[in-house]
Design a protein around this motif. Structure first.
Motif, PDB file in Angstrom:
ATOM      1  N   ILE A  56      41.088 -34.214  24.064  1.00  5.37           N
ATOM      2  CA  ILE A  56      41.810 -33.908  25.298  1.00  5.37           C
ATOM      3  C   ILE A  56      43.043 -34.802  25.368  1.00  5.37           C
ATOM      4  N   GLY A  57      44.207 -34.216  25.545  1.00  4.19           N
ATOM      5  CA  GLY A  57      45.441 -34.975  25.725  1.00  4.19           C
ATOM      6  C   GLY A  57      45.633 -35.308  27.195  1.00  4.19           C
ATOM      7  N   VAL A  58      45.731 -36.613  27.510  1.00  2.00           N
ATOM      8  CA  VAL A  58      45.798 -37.085  28.895  1.00  2.00           C
ATOM      9  C   VAL A  58      46.983 -38.030  29.052  1.00  2.00           C
ATOM     10  N   ARG A  59      47.616 -37.981  30.233  1.00  2.00           N
ATOM     11  CA  ARG A  59      48.740 -38.871  30.549  1.00  2.00           C
ATOM     12  C   ARG A  59      48.445 -39.607  31.854  1.00  2.00           C
ATOM     13  N   GLY A  60      48.607 -40.924  31.852  1.00  2.00           N
ATOM     14  CA  GLY A  60      48.476 -41.713  33.068  1.00  2.00           C
ATOM     15  C   GLY A  60      49.700 -41.541  33.949  1.00  2.00           C
ATOM     16  N   VAL A  61      49.485 -41.303  35.249  1.00  2.00           N
ATOM     17  CA  VAL A  61      50.596 -41.089  36.184  1.00  2.00           C
ATOM     18  C   VAL A  61      50.719 -42.265  37.146  1.00  2.00           C
ATOM     19  N   THR A  62      49.609 -42.684  37.779  1.00  2.00           N
ATOM     20  CA  THR A  62      49.632 -43.851  38.666  1.00  2.00           C
ATOM     21  C   THR A  62      48.391 -44.697  38.439  1.00  2.00           C
ATOM     22  N   GLY A  63      48.557 -46.020  38.459  1.00  2.00           N
ATOM     23  CA  GLY A  63      47.435 -46.941  38.315  1.00  2.00           C
ATOM     24  C   GLY A  63      46.753 -46.824  36.968  1.00  2.00           C
ATOM     25  N   ILE A  64      45.565 -47.397  36.878  1.00  2.00           N
ATOM     26  CA  ILE A  64      44.734 -47.284  35.671  1.00  2.00           C
ATOM     27  C   ILE A  64      43.524 -46.439  36.048  1.00  2.00           C
ATOM     28  N   ALA A  65      43.604 -45.168  35.715  1.00  2.00           N
ATOM     29  CA  ALA A  65      42.536 -44.219  36.051  1.00  2.00           C
ATOM     30  C   ALA A  65      41.397 -44.361  35.060  1.00  2.00           C
ATOM     31  N   ASN A 122      42.941 -43.921  44.262  1.00  2.00           N
ATOM     32  CA  ASN A 122      44.370 -44.261  44.279  1.00  2.00           C
ATOM     33  C   ASN A 122      45.004 -44.308  42.899  1.00  2.00           C
ATOM     34  N   THR A 123      44.494 -43.512  41.976  1.00  2.00           N
ATOM     35  CA  THR A 123      45.097 -43.375  40.653  1.00  2.00           C
ATOM     36  C   THR A 123      45.242 -41.896  40.348  1.00  2.00           C
ATOM     37  N   ARG A 124      46.047 -41.607  39.329  1.00  2.00           N
ATOM     38  CA  ARG A 124      46.219 -40.212  38.918  1.00  2.00           C
ATOM     39  C   ARG A 124      46.409 -40.144  37.410  1.00  2.00           C
ATOM     40  N   ALA A 125      45.738 -39.183  36.806  1.00  3.62           N
ATOM     41  CA  ALA A 125      45.914 -38.868  35.390  1.00  3.62           C
ATOM     42  C   ALA A 125      45.961 -37.353  35.262  1.00  3.62           C
TER      43      ALA A 125
END
Length: 142
Positions: A56-65, A122-125
């Motif tokens: 699965i290809g994942v990208r971190g957007v906010t914080g450390i999810a 409070n994180t997003r991926a």
């Protein structure tokens, strides 16, 4: 030595593409990533194992999810693993690969699904691709 009973593979997303991403749902919600079906014959198929591999290809957007990936057989969880996804600095894009083995599966057709959920507030991926999921059912001890 093993004898192949069945195999299946899907690739809903073939490449990394942030423009075509979707956000991983916050736990207890789940994002369905891929589904395969495998058939175990009624005769001469024991003992067996199903080897499952997902990328699965994942990208971190906010914080450390913290992303919890789960594999289900017929709606029942059989495997899970967790991966931290950073959103700043050099580590933002990940190709998370994991493997699970399901032993002595009963005869019949079985639906395997892989899901992801974000367990950190409070994180997003986002899933940015690729997504692949495959299964190989083999008779063991042949």
């Amino acid at each position: 030595m093993a004898r192949i009973l069945d195999k299946a593979a899907v690739q809903p997303r073939r490449r990394f593409n942030p423009a075509n991403s979707f956000t991983i749902r916050r736990s207890p919600g789940r994002s369905l990533l891929a589904t395969i079906r495998l058939r175990i014959p009624a005769v001469n198929a024991q003992p067996n194992r199903v080897e499952l591999v997902a990328t699965i290809g994942v990208r971190g957007v906010t914080g450390i999810a913290q992303i919890l990936f789960r594999i289900f057989r017929d709606g029942i969880e059989i495997f899970n693993t967790q991966q931290g996804i950073e959103s700043a600095g050099s580590e933002q894009n990940y190709a998370v690969t994991f493997q699970a083995i399901d032993k002595n599966v009963r005869p019949g057709t079985h639906v395997y699904t892989v899901t992801a959920e974000n367990v950190t507030a409070n994180t997003r991926a986002d899933v940015v691709g690729p997504i692949s999921f495959s299964g190989l059912a083999v008779k063991t001890g042949v």
